[in-house]
Motif scaffolding. Sequence first.
Motif, mmCIF file in Angstrom:
data_model
loop_
_atom_site.group_PDB
_atom_site.id
_atom_site.type_symbol
_atom_site.label_atom_id
_atom_site.label_comp_id
_atom_site.label_asym_id
_atom_site.label_seq_id
_atom_site.Cartn_x
_atom_site.Cartn_y
_atom_site.Cartn_z
ATOM 1 N N ASP A 431 2.683 4.853 0.268
ATOM 2 C CA ASP A 431 1.034 4.346 0.065
ATOM 3 C C ASP A 431 -0.033 4.553 -0.496
ATOM 4 O O ASP A 431 0.622 5.210 -1.535
ATOM 5 N N CYS A 492 -6.042 3.110 -7.403
ATOM 6 C CA CYS A 492 -5.738 3.538 -6.666
ATOM 7 C C CYS A 492 -5.741 5.841 -6.274
ATOM 8 O O CYS A 492 -6.119 6.005 -7.925
ATOM 9 N N HIS A 497 -1.274 8.620 -10.072
ATOM 10 C CA HIS A 497 -1.683 7.033 -10.257
ATOM 11 C C HIS A 497 -2.285 5.957 -10.780
ATOM 12 O O HIS A 497 -2.031 5.835 -11.751
HETATM 13 CU CU CU Z 1 -1.362 5.547 -5.780
#
Ligand code: CU
Length: 509
Positions: A431, A492, A497
Motif C-alpha cells: 500500500d 507517497c 518512499h
Molecule cells: Cu509508498
Amino acid sequence: MRHISRRDFIAYMGIGAVAGLVQSCGGESGMGLGSSTSMSPNGMMGGGGGGGTVAPPPGSTFQNPPIAQLTRNGNLVETSITAMPTQVNINGTTVNMITYNGSYPNPTIRVKSGDWLRVYYTNNIPANIGTNVLGKDMSVTNLHTHGWHVSPSGNSDNIFLHFNSGDTFVFDFDLSLQWGGMMGFYHPHNHGTVAEQFWRGLSGGVLIVEDDSPELQDYEEKVMILTDISVANGEPTAWTRRDYMRIFGDTVMVNGQVNPVLSIQPGQVQRWRIINDSVNRYYRLTLENHTMYIVGTDVNLLDKPVPVQEIILTPGERIDVLVKADQTPGVYSLISNPINGAGSVTLLTLEYSGSQTNDSIPATINSAEAQWVASLRQMNTSNLRQVTMTLNFVRGRGAINRQVFDFNPYILTSQVGTYEVWRIVNQTMMDHPWHQHVDGAVILDIRGGDRNYAQLYTSVNGFKDTINVPAMGSVTMLVPVLDYTGDTVFHCHILGHEDIGMMGIWRRV
Ligand SMILES: [Cu+2]
C-alpha cells in the motif's frame, strides 16, 4: 511472546515480491530490499516493532501537545519555530533527538481562518550531524504546512526552499482562503532527509484552524499524535537502505507517551483529533466496547457524525472523532489491530473517573465545506481532464509513471480554476498513502484494500489530502485546482518512499 500471524506472513510475502520485482528490473546496486530473509531489528518481524503484539502497562497521565506561543495583532499572528537538538525522555530513556523549539511532541499552532501567520524560522540542526545512507546532509531541512490551502510559492508553503545549518527565514502564510475546522501539521520536506528527520523527532507539530461551526466547540478536546521510534545507545536508530522501504519503530507513542492514561467522566463526550505522524506504520484503531463518531476528515468537518467501530489511519492522515463514555464505568484500551505488517499495539488507556454527566453527540454539523463536497459528488466528471498516475518501484527507487523524482521527475501541469479527475494506480505489492499539496480531493472510487475504508471515503463529504492506494489497486479522485499557481508536489507519505523518489511535481499554472 512473538506471534507471527497469517496476516503478517502474507504481508511479508508481499514485500518479498516487491524485492523480487525490484531486482528483476535492473540489476540494482544497493537500493533494493535484497532477497535476504533475515529480519532487521526494526523490521517487519522484529520484536514488538513489527508483527508482534505490543501491550505495555498503562503509563503516565495523558497530556495534549504543548501550545506554541503566539503573538496576535489583529489578524497577524507571529510565532517562532526553531529546529534544534533536544534530549527527550522516551519511555524512561534519554534520547538525543531533533525537535521544534525543544519540545517533543512538537508544539501545536492554533490559528483562525483569515489569519496571516508569520513564522520566524531557524535551522539549528548542527552542521556536523552527518549524512544519511542516501548521501544526503541531515542538517539540511525546510518546512511544509501539510493540509493547508495556501500558496506553494515564495515564502509560503514552498517545499523547494532548503535551509542549511544556521539559516533563518521568515515565512508568511495567508489563511484568507483556508476554512476552519481542519487539523494539519507542519514538518520538514527536504527531499532525501524527510523520513529520518521525522524519525529523529521533527515529526511535526499540529496546525489547528479553529472551527467555523459551533457544534463541536464545547467538547473537551484531545490531540493525539501517533509516532513510533527505535532507539539504540541514546540515539534514534540510523536507517539502513532497507529501512527506506519499510520500517517499524519498536516503541509506539501517543504524544511521545507510551500507553498514557486518559480520564473521561461517565457520560462525557470528548473530541479526539488523531494524526498518524509515523514514517511508515499504519494504524487500525479500535476503542474497546465503544463506537467512535467521525466528525472530520483530513481537511474539513463533516455534515454529520459517522459512527464506526474501526478507523484505518495511514501515514499523514488525520481523523476528528467524538467518543462518548457510555459503557459500564471502567478501563478501556485504544488499540491498533494488526495492519500491513504492524502488529497489535495498545496505544492509550481510557479510564472512567469523576462525576456522571450526560453529553450528547450532535445530530448534524453545519459545515460549508461538507456541503461543497456533497455538491462536487454530483458533478458530471466525464468532460473533465482525466489523468492517470502510477506508483512504481524502478530499480529500487520509488517512482511515479516510472519516473524517479531525483533523476527525471514526473511533472503534471494543471490549470488553476479547473477540476481534474486523477486515477492513482498502485503497481506494487504494498500500500502507498498518496498525498497532494495545496488542495484536498473528493474520493470517487477505491479499488482493493479494506472495504470499510473504501466505503467510508467514497461516501463521506470530506476532502482528503492523503488517501491510501491499496497494493495493486487504485484510487480515483476529483481534484479541485484552485486559487494558487506555482510548483508543488504529490508523493507517497511513507516518507522513506518519498525520499527514494516516489514523488512528482504538480505545476499549477
Ligand atoms: Cu509508498
